[in-house]
Design a protein around this motif. Structure first.
Motif, PDB file in Angstrom:
ATOM      1  N   ASP A   1    -108.345 134.961   7.187  1.00 19.86           N
ATOM      2  CA  ASP A   1    -108.038 135.844   8.321  1.00 19.86           C
ATOM      3  C   ASP A   1    -106.534 135.941   8.530  1.00 19.86           C
ATOM      4  O   ASP A   1    -105.984 137.033   8.775  1.00 19.86           O
ATOM      5  CB  ASP A   1    -108.715 135.330   9.594  1.00 19.86           C
ATOM      6  N   ILE A   2    -105.851 134.808   8.471  1.00 20.04           N
ATOM      7  CA  ILE A   2    -104.400 134.794   8.671  1.00 20.04           C
ATOM      8  C   ILE A   2    -103.721 135.596   7.568  1.00 20.04           C
ATOM      9  O   ILE A   2    -102.839 136.426   7.832  1.00 20.04           O
ATOM     10  CB  ILE A   2    -103.872 133.337   8.691  1.00 20.04           C
ATOM     11  N   LEU A   3    -104.144 135.362   6.322  1.00 24.38           N
ATOM     12  CA  LEU A   3    -103.538 136.069   5.200  1.00 24.38           C
ATOM     13  C   LEU A   3    -103.790 137.564   5.298  1.00 24.38           C
ATOM     14  O   LEU A   3    -102.916 138.395   4.961  1.00 24.38           O
ATOM     15  CB  LEU A   3    -104.099 135.538   3.874  1.00 24.38           C
ATOM     16  N   SER A   4    -104.958 137.951   5.787  1.00 19.60           N
ATOM     17  CA  SER A   4    -105.297 139.356   5.907  1.00 19.60           C
ATOM     18  C   SER A   4    -104.406 140.044   6.933  1.00 19.60           C
ATOM     19  O   SER A   4    -103.929 141.169   6.711  1.00 19.60           O
ATOM     20  CB  SER A   4    -106.761 139.517   6.305  1.00 19.60           C
ATOM     21  N   GLN A   5    -104.183 139.335   8.078  1.00 16.21           N
ATOM     22  CA  GLN A   5    -103.321 139.902   9.121  1.00 16.21           C
ATOM     23  C   GLN A   5    -101.898 140.076   8.602  1.00 16.21           C
ATOM     24  O   GLN A   5    -101.246 141.101   8.849  1.00 16.21           O
ATOM     25  CB  GLN A   5    -103.331 138.997  10.355  1.00 16.21           C
ATOM     26  N   LEU A   6    -101.416 139.050   7.914  1.00 18.95           N
ATOM     27  CA  LEU A   6    -100.060 139.144   7.369  1.00 18.95           C
ATOM     28  C   LEU A   6     -99.951 140.290   6.369  1.00 18.95           C
ATOM     29  O   LEU A   6     -98.925 140.979   6.289  1.00 18.95           O
ATOM     30  CB  LEU A   6     -99.667 137.822   6.697  1.00 18.95           C
ATOM     31  N   HIS A   7    -101.004 140.465   5.600  1.00 19.18           N
ATOM     32  CA  HIS A   7    -101.020 141.537   4.612  1.00 19.18           C
ATOM     33  C   HIS A   7    -100.963 142.903   5.287  1.00 19.18           C
ATOM     34  O   HIS A   7    -100.236 143.798   4.835  1.00 19.18           O
ATOM     35  CB  HIS A   7    -102.290 141.412   3.751  1.00 19.18           C
ATOM     36  N   LEU A   8    -101.744 143.051   6.398  1.00 16.30           N
ATOM     37  CA  LEU A   8    -101.768 144.328   7.105  1.00 16.30           C
ATOM     38  C   LEU A   8    -100.427 144.632   7.758  1.00 16.30           C
ATOM     39  O   LEU A   8    -100.033 145.796   7.883  1.00 16.30           O
ATOM     40  CB  LEU A   8    -102.880 144.313   8.163  1.00 16.30           C
ATOM     41  N   ARG A   9     -99.717 143.602   8.203  1.00 16.77           N
ATOM     42  CA  ARG A   9     -98.436 143.791   8.872  1.00 16.77           C
ATOM     43  C   ARG A   9     -97.267 143.851   7.886  1.00 16.77           C
ATOM     44  O   ARG A   9     -96.110 143.983   8.299  1.00 16.77           O
ATOM     45  CB  ARG A   9     -98.197 142.667   9.883  1.00 16.77           C
ATOM     46  N   GLY A  10     -97.585 143.667   6.626  1.00 24.25           N
ATOM     47  CA  GLY A  10     -96.539 143.745   5.617  1.00 24.25           C
ATOM     48  C   GLY A  10     -95.652 142.533   5.571  1.00 24.25           C
ATOM     49  O   GLY A  10     -94.511 142.617   5.101  1.00 24.25           O
ATOM     50  N   LEU A  11     -96.149 141.398   6.094  1.00 26.79           N
ATOM     51  CA  LEU A  11     -95.348 140.167   6.105  1.00 26.79           C
ATOM     52  C   LEU A  11     -95.732 139.291   4.907  1.00 26.79           C
ATOM     53  O   LEU A  11     -96.206 138.164   5.025  1.00 26.79           O
ATOM     54  CB  LEU A  11     -95.567 139.410   7.423  1.00 26.79           C
ATOM     55  N   SER A  12     -95.547 139.817   3.762  1.00 27.56           N
ATOM     56  CA  SER A  12     -95.953 139.116   2.541  1.00 27.56           C
ATOM     57  C   SER A  12     -95.179 137.827   2.348  1.00 27.56           C
ATOM     58  O   SER A  12     -95.694 136.852   1.779  1.00 27.56           O
ATOM     59  CB  SER A  12     -95.750 140.024   1.330  1.00 27.56           C
ATOM     60  N   SER A  13     -93.927 137.774   2.828  1.00 28.41           N
ATOM     61  CA  SER A  13     -93.110 136.573   2.620  1.00 28.41           C
ATOM     62  C   SER A  13     -93.683 135.378   3.337  1.00 28.41           C
ATOM     63  O   SER A  13     -93.491 134.224   2.920  1.00 28.41           O
ATOM     64  CB  SER A  13     -91.672 136.836   3.081  1.00 28.41           C
ATOM     65  N   ALA A  14     -94.438 135.616   4.439  1.00 28.99           N
ATOM     66  CA  ALA A  14     -94.999 134.505   5.208  1.00 28.99           C
ATOM     67  C   ALA A  14     -96.268 133.967   4.566  1.00 28.99           C
ATOM     68  O   ALA A  14     -96.735 132.872   4.937  1.00 28.99           O
ATOM     69  CB  ALA A  14     -95.285 134.959   6.642  1.00 28.99           C
ATOM     70  N   GLN A  15     -96.832 134.693   3.630  1.00 29.97           N
ATOM     71  CA  GLN A  15     -98.094 134.266   2.996  1.00 29.97           C
ATOM     72  C   GLN A  15     -97.915 132.964   2.224  1.00 29.97           C
ATOM     73  O   GLN A  15     -98.806 132.111   2.197  1.00 29.97           O
ATOM     74  CB  GLN A  15     -98.608 135.357   2.053  1.00 29.97           C
ATOM     75  N   ALA A  16     -96.742 132.777   1.647  1.00 29.09           N
ATOM     76  CA  ALA A  16     -96.492 131.564   0.862  1.00 29.09           C
ATOM     77  C   ALA A  16     -96.557 130.334   1.749  1.00 29.09           C
ATOM     78  O   ALA A  16     -97.075 129.284   1.348  1.00 29.09           O
ATOM     79  CB  ALA A  16     -95.136 131.661   0.173  1.00 29.09           C
ATOM     80  N   THR A  17     -96.062 130.456   2.975  1.00 25.08           N
ATOM     81  CA  THR A  17     -96.098 129.328   3.912  1.00 25.08           C
ATOM     82  C   THR A  17     -97.533 128.976   4.267  1.00 25.08           C
ATOM     83  O   THR A  17     -97.917 127.791   4.317  1.00 25.08           O
ATOM     84  CB  THR A  17     -95.319 129.683   5.198  1.00 25.08           C
TER      85      THR A  17
END
Length: 619
Positions: free
Chosen positions: A40-56
């Motif tokens: 869910d967290i990764l999906s939200q980040l993906h939708l908001r275009g915050l790909s850099s935060a996915q690694a964290t």
């Protein structure tokens, strides 16, 4: 106040404890919850275009991969032991299947609906389930250390495969099917896996240098045992287990190749047996006793029975596999029999040469030759019974020719023996002593009668053949003596005396052979009577007409033969001789089909040319 929620790492620790305690369903529930949170967290980040935060986020949830691997390892261990667990602890196996199905459902949902595919997806655990199950089936039994590929070892190995596969398919059909969803088609999957594994395994075994027993066992097992009620057609497996829709365990090309290998092994064995039989046969020749006799008193040996039994058994054994193998073995059997007859004939020729050097060895040479003739006849009569099709009794032309050559050689050797005993008597023909009256032909009749008694130890068609050959030999030798050592009549009285002697001799010989059972129509002695007529003719002017009748009856007679006969008369002028020979030149003769030559083998002496001195008159 509610207790604080556990941290992710505390959940990880709890999941690990559940896995160690084999509480797999509970562990999987918590694992799915954590995975859902991460996704869910990764999906939200993906939708908001915050790909850099996915690694964290991935780093924070990194423990999920180890937990997934730990759970998967336990699942695959369970699947690898499924055949045992469904009998001993089906709950554990069912638990594993439920987890796999949960994951399969999540995979399918994500693949169909999600715009974002989380890391590690799709897991494909159902496909992995099939792979582990198939590897378990093939690895346990078909990747075993190399077994003894020879007959006994292979038979034991195939019997073990048969027992184990039937036993395991029973477990799948009766127990495992109840532990998995119907769409798994688990019984069909396992059946196909065993089938394919066996196909590969048999090909692997066939790479070995199998003996004939091993090749036979493999063909029998693949083509008959496998589909029989003792294996895949077992009552406990039917009707659910059905291999008829699968490819053959051995392709038609592989079956044909294996059959040919089997035929070559059998051929080597048959050759060895036949060679041994041949050696034993000729050892018997040099024993101080006659060959065996049957209940009718005919000479024979065990050779035909041994050879035919050996060939027939191999043909019958092959019929247990396929019609094509039976036909291959039948063709091989005829080829080997033909080759054997050739070797037998060669051995006979060699024995004949040795006997010519010392006629006392073997002691019962004639008796053994007669046994050879009876044996050859027995083989000839038995060959047709080898044919797989009982309605087809035709003997191949090449084999019949080999049998005929064998008979001809044995007959020839017997005639050579008769000739050796007749020649001392024939050397006394013609002579003044013979002309004035002697017991010469009487002595010849005694020799012939002795041989005829020996010939009575062969069966009737052979006895008739030997009589006919003996009569032809006697006629030929009698005529040869007259023509090669010609005696010129000096007067009409001498010609009359010669005609009288020829009549007495030919009549005595003819009556002897008639008494032995040879009809006059089969006798060549009629040529002596015909030749006598040429000598007895009173008017030489009529000779051309008489000679024309003679050459029509005996077309193999030559100018030299007739010229010699004219010399024997002693009263033929050059003019009459010229007319006779000219008439012969104008009436060349062709040998009719079936004609038995009698004169063509008789060479007459070349007339001596007068000796002349140079520039002088001929002496």
């Amino acid at each position: 106040i509610s207790p604080p929620s556990p941290t992710v790492h505390e959940v990880f620790s709890h999941i690990l404890q559940l896995l160690h305690g084999q509480h797999l369903l509970e562990a999987h529930v918590e694992l799915m919850m954590v995975e859902q949170l991460r996704d869910d967290i990764l999906s939200q980040l993906h939708l908001r275009g915050l790909s850099s935060a996915q690694a964290t986020v991935l780093s924070y949830f990194s423990g999920l991969q180890d937990l997934n691997e730990s759970l998967a390892k336990q699942l695959w261990d369970i699947v690898g032991s499924s055949l045992r667990l469904v009998r001993e602890d089906p709950v554990l196996f069912v638990t594993a299947v439920r987890i796999i199905e949960r994951e399969e459902k999540i995979d399918n949902t994500l693949l169909l609906e999600a715009t974002f595919l989380p890391p590690g997806r799709p897991k494909g655990w159902r496909q992995k389930f099939y792979q582990i199950l198939q590897d378990t089936i093939t690895g346990a039994r078909f990747h075993a250390p190399r077994m003894d590929a020879e007959g006994p070892g292979l038979a034991k190995h195939l019997a073990a495969l048969q027992k184990d596969i039937v036993s395991e398919l029973r477990v799948v059909k009766d127990l495992m099917v109840q532990c998995v969803p119907a769409h798994y088609n688990i019984l069909s999957v396992c059946t196909a896996t065993y089938h394919q594994a066996l196909t590969s395994h048999l090909q692997e075994i066939l790479r070995e240098d199998l003996d004939k027993q091993g090749l036979f066992l493999l063909l029998e097992w693949a083509l008959h045992v496998y589909h029989s009620p003792e294996m895949m057609g077992h009552p406990d497996l039917l009707p659910e287990v059905d291999v008829s829709a699968l490819d053959p365990l051995m392709s038609s090309e592989l079956v044909d190749q294996t059959e040919r290998r089997y035929v070559m092994k059998v051929k080597a064995s048959v050759f060895e047996w036949m060679q041994r039989t041949l050696e034993v046969e000729f050892k018997e020749w040099f024993k101080e006793e006659e060959p065996e006799t049957d209940h009718q008193g005919f000479f024979h040996s065990a050779l035909p029975a041994i050879v035919m039994q050996m060939l027939n058994e191999n043909i019958q054994v092959a019929s247990l596999i396929t019609d094509s193998l039976q036909q291959k073995i039948y063709n091989m059997a005829l080829e080997e029999l033909e080759a054997f007859l050739g070797r037998l004939r060669e051995a006979l020729v060699q024995c004949g040469k040795e006997h010519q050097q010392d006629r006392a060895v073997p002691k019962y040479y004639i008796s053994h030759l007669l046994a050879v003739l009876n044996n050859n006849l027995a083989l000839s009569n038995s060959v047709s019974s080898l044919h797989p099709d009982t309605t087809c009794r035709e003997v191949p032309a090449s084999l019949q020719a080999a049998l005929d050559r064998m008979q001809k050689k044995a007959t020839q050797l017997l005639m050579e023996e008769l000739l050796l005993d007749l020649q001392p008597l024939c050397l006394q023909l013609p002579s003044r002593k013979w002309l004035s009256g002697s017991q010469l032909v009487g002595s010849m009749c005694e020799v012939i009668d002795k041989y005829a008694k020996d010939f009575s130890r062969v069966r009737k068609p052979l006895f008739t053949l030997l009589l006919a050959e003996s009569e032809l030999l006697v006629a030929n030798q009698y005529l040869r003596a007259l023509l090669q050592r010609k005696m010129v009549c000096k007067s009409r009285e001498e010609r009359g005396q010669l005609c009288h002697r020829l009549l007495q001799d030919a009549t005595q010989l003819r009556e002897l052979f008639c008494g032995l059972g040879l009809e006059r129509s089969q006798q060549s002695l009629e040529a002596v009577f015909a030749l006598r007529e040429l000598i007895c003719l009173k008017d030489p002017a009529l000779l051309s007409l008489e000679v024309l009748g003679f050459i029509n009856k005996y077309p193999d007679v030559s100018d030299e033969h007739i010229s010699t006969l004219l010399d024997i008369r002693g009263d033929v002028s050059k003019e009459v001789r010229h007319v006779v020979l000219e008439m012969m030149a104008q009436h060349p003769q062709d040998l009719p089909e079936g004609y038995r030559p009698i004169f063509s083998t008789i060479l007459v002496p070349v007339p001596e040319l007068p000796f002349c001195l140079r520039k002088g008159k001929c002496a």
